[in-house]
Design an enzyme around this catalytic site. Structure first.
Site, mmCIF file in Angstrom:
data_model
loop_
_atom_site.group_PDB
_atom_site.id
_atom_site.type_symbol
_atom_site.label_atom_id
_atom_site.label_comp_id
_atom_site.label_asym_id
_atom_site.label_seq_id
_atom_site.Cartn_x
_atom_site.Cartn_y
_atom_site.Cartn_z
ATOM 1 N N ARG A 176 0.804 -1.154 0.026
ATOM 2 C CA ARG A 176 -0.012 -0.015 -0.028
ATOM 3 C C ARG A 176 0.788 1.321 -0.025
ATOM 4 N NH1 ARG A 176 -5.418 1.371 3.447
ATOM 5 N NH2 ARG A 176 -6.206 -0.172 2.193
ATOM 6 N N HIS A 190 -7.499 0.907 -6.293
ATOM 7 C CA HIS A 190 -7.624 -0.107 -5.224
ATOM 8 C C HIS A 190 -8.386 -1.373 -5.646
ATOM 9 C CE1 HIS A 190 -7.874 -1.336 -1.119
ATOM 10 N NE2 HIS A 190 -8.916 -0.508 -0.467
ATOM 11 N N GLN A 201 -10.262 -3.970 -3.301
ATOM 12 C CA GLN A 201 -11.413 -3.621 -2.885
ATOM 13 C C GLN A 201 -12.413 -3.717 -3.984
ATOM 14 O OE1 GLN A 201 -12.157 -1.796 0.160
ATOM 15 N NE2 GLN A 201 -14.200 -2.472 -0.622
ATOM 16 N N ASP A 260 -17.326 6.852 -1.003
ATOM 17 C CA ASP A 260 -15.982 6.558 -0.597
ATOM 18 C C ASP A 260 -15.591 8.081 0.104
ATOM 19 O OD1 ASP A 260 -13.618 6.013 0.526
ATOM 20 O OD2 ASP A 260 -12.429 6.138 -1.509
ATOM 21 N N CYS A 266 -16.444 1.384 1.022
ATOM 22 C CA CYS A 266 -15.462 0.656 1.190
ATOM 23 C C CYS A 266 -14.763 0.873 2.661
ATOM 24 C CB CYS A 266 -14.197 1.093 0.307
ATOM 25 S SG CYS A 266 -13.729 2.755 0.491
ATOM 26 N N ARG A 286 -13.631 -8.742 1.815
ATOM 27 C CA ARG A 286 -12.191 -8.536 1.371
ATOM 28 C C ARG A 286 -11.701 -9.648 1.737
ATOM 29 N NH1 ARG A 286 -10.430 -3.299 1.543
ATOM 30 N NH2 ARG A 286 -8.546 -4.382 0.712
#
Ligand code: CP
Ligand code: NVA
Length: 308
Positions: A106, A133, A136, A227, A267, A295
């Site tokens: 990340r 992402h 996700q 988001d 998310c 996830r």
């Protein structure tokens, strides 16, 4: 009995790295893992986690997914490893490739992730960059499929910033031919190069609609997604963005304009009562916590495909 197939690409840096068949395969594997119809062993395999930004879900879901496969994880905190000191990526990547079997990273720039992948001799997974992402998006589409049984004909309305989460949704929408509508304030549209590439790979050239009007975005939608308005690394833009995004909050009024059985996704982590109201997060239409759980299942499926 379904078994994990090796993916065409060694690494998973972007949703563009998957074929349509591969996305469907990962979602199917994840379903079997979640339903406990399938056990996959990757005993003794080691996942290295390099997180330059904070994380709860991604970090923990990767750790649990790996342990369910019989493997282990090493959390390489950049501040306590030599990464924070600025050791060249090409050195870190080659060294870690000799200890670990896969890396999940990340970081901020997509180019940093690509540099790791260039030098690593093991698969590298995008655990979020400023640009995408992808893990996700896999969980998001899994959650939608789980809810509606199939993805065909569904409309996903994303109301918010044209950010990393929106970008990965768009690519998966292109791969799976699911209609994606992005409603964002002017100037916050998703990256145009990515959008054009997504349209190029999609069979349905009209799968994507971008609007500055949340009401257009939402009418008849099956999924309402949002988001945060300011992503990690954009803390200094918070005040301006909070102002620019006025009118883009997913609240009860907006939900009422979507399809009757529409589900709500986020998310997480959320800023309650900014991009989404507390009431909507807690409403019966919300699948936000199922989405978070998923996830783990999709990443377990992904890891089993990337690890031979
Ligand atoms: N959705 C998500 O990636 O959450 P974390 O930042 O907690 O990993
Ligand atoms: N867009 C958000 C997603 C967090 C999971 C961010 O990048 O901070």
């Amino acid at each position: 009995m379904i078994e994990p197939n090796k993916l065409e690409k060694t690494s998973f840096l972007s949703c563009f790295d998957m074929t349509t068949k591969e996305v469907i395969h990962i979602l199917e594997l994840a379903k079997n893992l979640k339903n406990k119809n399938l056990t996959i062993n990757r005993n003794g395999k080691v996942l290295g986690l390099i997180f330059d930004k904070s994380s709860t879900r991604t970090r923990v879901s990767f750790q649990v997914a790996m342990s369910r496969l019989g493997g282990t994880t090493i959390d390489l905190n950049p501040n306590t490893s030599q990464i924070g000191r600025g050791e060249p990526i090409k050195d870190t990547a080659r060294v870690l490739s000799r200890y670990c079997d896969v890396l999940a990273i990340r970081t901020f720039k997509q180019s940093v992730l690509e540099e790791y992948a260039k030098w690593a001799t093991i698969p590298v997974i995008n655990a979020l960059t400023d640009f995408e992402h992808p893990c996700q998006a896999l969980a998001d589409f899994f959650t939608i499929k789980e809810e509606f049984g199939e993805l065909k004909g569904k409309v996903i309305s994303y109301i918010g910033d044209g950010n990393n989460v929106a970008n990965s949704l768009i690519i998966c929408g292109a791969l799976l031919e699911v209609e994606i509508r992005i409603a964002c304030p002017k100037g916050y549209e998703p990256n145009s190069v990515l959008v054009n590439k997504a349209i190029e790979i999609s069979e349905n050239k009209n799968f994507l609609k971008i609007t500055n009007d949340p009401l257009i975005g939402i009418s008849g939608a099956n999924v309402l997604y949002t988001d945060v308005w300011s992503s990690m690394g954009e803390e200094n833009q918070k005040e301006k963005k909070d102002n620019d995004f006025k009118g883009f909050t997913i609240d009860r009024d907006l939900v009422n304009k979507a399809a009757k059985d529409a589900i709500i996704l986020h998310c997480l982590p959320a800023y309650r009562d900014k991009e989404i109201t507390d009431e909507v997060i807690e409403s019966k239409n919300s699948r936000i916590f199922e989405q978070a759980e998923n996830r783990m299942h999709v990443q377990q499926a992904l890891l089993s495909c990337l690890l031979p």
